[in-house]
Design a protein around this motif. Structure first.
Motif, PDB file in Angstrom:
ATOM      1  N   SER A  21     -25.436 -65.390  84.626  1.00  0.00           N
ATOM      2  CA  SER A  21     -24.681 -64.429  85.982  1.00  0.00           C
ATOM      3  C   SER A  21     -23.344 -64.282  86.279  1.00  0.00           C
ATOM      4  O   SER A  21     -22.227 -63.612  86.535  1.00  0.00           O
ATOM      5  CB  SER A  21     -25.313 -64.167  87.000  1.00  0.00           C
ATOM      6  N   GLY A  22     -22.969 -65.980  85.855  1.00  0.00           N
ATOM      7  CA  GLY A  22     -21.438 -66.296  86.505  1.00  0.00           C
ATOM      8  C   GLY A  22     -20.611 -65.743  85.198  1.00  0.00           C
ATOM      9  O   GLY A  22     -19.311 -65.568  84.691  1.00  0.00           O
ATOM     10  N   LEU A  23     -21.406 -66.098  83.578  1.00  0.00           N
ATOM     11  CA  LEU A  23     -20.667 -65.525  82.530  1.00  0.00           C
ATOM     12  C   LEU A  23     -20.536 -64.080  82.444  1.00  0.00           C
ATOM     13  O   LEU A  23     -19.654 -63.647  82.526  1.00  0.00           O
ATOM     14  CB  LEU A  23     -21.267 -65.407  81.435  1.00  0.00           C
ATOM     15  N   LYS A  24     -21.338 -63.123  82.721  1.00  0.00           N
ATOM     16  CA  LYS A  24     -21.735 -61.452  83.515  1.00  0.00           C
ATOM     17  C   LYS A  24     -20.646 -61.164  84.585  1.00  0.00           C
ATOM     18  O   LYS A  24     -19.403 -60.321  84.042  1.00  0.00           O
ATOM     19  CB  LYS A  24     -22.638 -61.332  83.334  1.00  0.00           C
ATOM     20  N   ALA A  25     -19.837 -61.877  85.068  1.00  0.00           N
ATOM     21  CA  ALA A  25     -19.601 -61.667  86.585  1.00  0.00           C
ATOM     22  C   ALA A  25     -17.905 -61.779  85.427  1.00  0.00           C
ATOM     23  O   ALA A  25     -16.851 -61.196  85.789  1.00  0.00           O
ATOM     24  CB  ALA A  25     -19.753 -62.548  87.422  1.00  0.00           C
ATOM     25  N   ILE A  69     -15.773 -59.841  97.034  1.00  0.00           N
ATOM     26  CA  ILE A  69     -17.094 -58.972  97.113  1.00  0.00           C
ATOM     27  C   ILE A  69     -18.379 -59.034  96.363  1.00  0.00           C
ATOM     28  O   ILE A  69     -19.670 -58.606  97.109  1.00  0.00           O
ATOM     29  CB  ILE A  69     -16.811 -58.803  94.693  1.00  0.00           C
ATOM     30  N   GLY A  70     -18.540 -60.646  96.229  1.00  0.00           N
ATOM     31  CA  GLY A  70     -20.223 -61.241  96.213  1.00  0.00           C
ATOM     32  C   GLY A  70     -20.415 -61.606  94.233  1.00  0.00           C
ATOM     33  O   GLY A  70     -19.474 -62.761  93.776  1.00  0.00           O
ATOM     34  N   LEU A  75     -20.566 -57.143  91.916  1.00  0.00           N
ATOM     35  CA  LEU A  75     -19.263 -56.759  91.270  1.00  0.00           C
ATOM     36  C   LEU A  75     -19.770 -55.380  90.833  1.00  0.00           C
ATOM     37  O   LEU A  75     -18.986 -54.659  90.330  1.00  0.00           O
ATOM     38  CB  LEU A  75     -18.696 -57.960  90.239  1.00  0.00           C
ATOM     39  N   ARG A  76     -20.583 -55.296  89.951  1.00  0.00           N
ATOM     40  CA  ARG A  76     -21.300 -53.932  89.335  1.00  0.00           C
ATOM     41  C   ARG A  76     -21.277 -52.687  90.541  1.00  0.00           C
ATOM     42  O   ARG A  76     -20.806 -51.758  89.688  1.00  0.00           O
ATOM     43  CB  ARG A  76     -22.605 -53.493  88.837  1.00  0.00           C
TER      44      ARG A  76
END
Length: 249
Positions: A21-25, A69-70, A75-76
């Motif tokens: 999830s960190g990579l996606k963020a 934001i979170g 973020l999405r």
């Protein structure tokens, strides 16, 4: 002058764990043109201290221009992207399955016949779909049979039928794909398809019950309804076609 499109990201980057999830963020922020202050949380202790300090339950956590934001899902939502509610029902899994099986059937039939559209493609679409749906049920037969008991008329009278059903569907699908042992595949498909169609029709259209369908396995969020009824009607139609086919061709 500081870049007005600046984001701060805290994410887990450990020797034994790189947070997806960190990579996606990080990717999402870069996609939207933000310069990122990328902070790595390299130990469990550091991660726990970070969460306690900022009173958050999970990482990653992102700030944009100083405002928190979170995580990735937040973020999405912040950027106006759709966010899936895992508790809501959706037809997506079964529609994707049917679309993929249709493309596979067309491709396989084209290799076999050299024609783009054939009866064989239609036959294989149904049989491939039966095999794929059986596979999804067989991943966890226990969960499937439990969900199946919510609405199937025969399974509610004879519990073992809930365990037998996916094997029967898979067997009929394989035999129909190979066009062999019709004396087994036709009655099996007719039997389970007819009971299935009657069960779905009664539960949804007569009793007006809102249930989840076990058609793609016991962890499904697919609502019981038209698509579920269609699956059973396909099996019935395929069996009847195979019965009538020798006289028509």
């Amino acid at each position: 002058m500081k870049n007005p499109r600046t984001a701060t990201l805290y994410r887990m980057v450990m020797p034994d764990h790189l947070c997806p999830s960190g990579l996606k963020a990080k990717w999402l922020l870069e996609k939207h043109g933000y310069t990122i202050e990328d902070h790595h949380l390299t130990t469990r202790e550091e991660t726990d201290a970070f969460k306690q300090k900022h009173d958050v339950a999970t990482t990653p956590q992102a700030w944009i221009n100083g405002e928190r934001i979170g995580g990735y899902t937040d973020l999405r939502a912040h950027f106006g992207n759709p966010v899936r509610d895992k508790s809501k029902t959706t037809y997506t899994p079964v529609l994707v399955l049917f679309a993929m099986m249709a493309l596979m059937a067309l491709a396989a039939a084209f290799v076999t016949t050299g024609q783009p559209i054939t009866i064989l493609a239609a036959e294989w679409f149904v049989s491939f779909s039966m095999c794929a749906l059986a596979y999804l049920k067989l991943r966890d037969v226990e969960s499937f049979s439990t969900m199946f008991l919510n609405y199937d008329l025969l399974a509610r009278r004879w519990v073992p039928y809930g365990y037998i059903y996916p094997f029967a569907e898979g067997l009929a699908g394989v035999l129909m794909t190979a066009h062999i042992l019709d004396f087994i595949s036709i009655p099996v498909a007719l039997f389970i398809g007819t009971i299935g169609a009657a069960s779905v029709f009664k539960a949804v259209y007569l009793d007006k019950r809102e249930l989840k369908c076990a058609c793609v396995g016991g962890d499904s969020n697919v609502p019981l309804g038209f698509v579920s009824l269609t699956e059973n009607l396909f099996m019935i139609g395929m069996a009847l076609w195979m019965l009538a086919k020798p006289a028509l061709i």
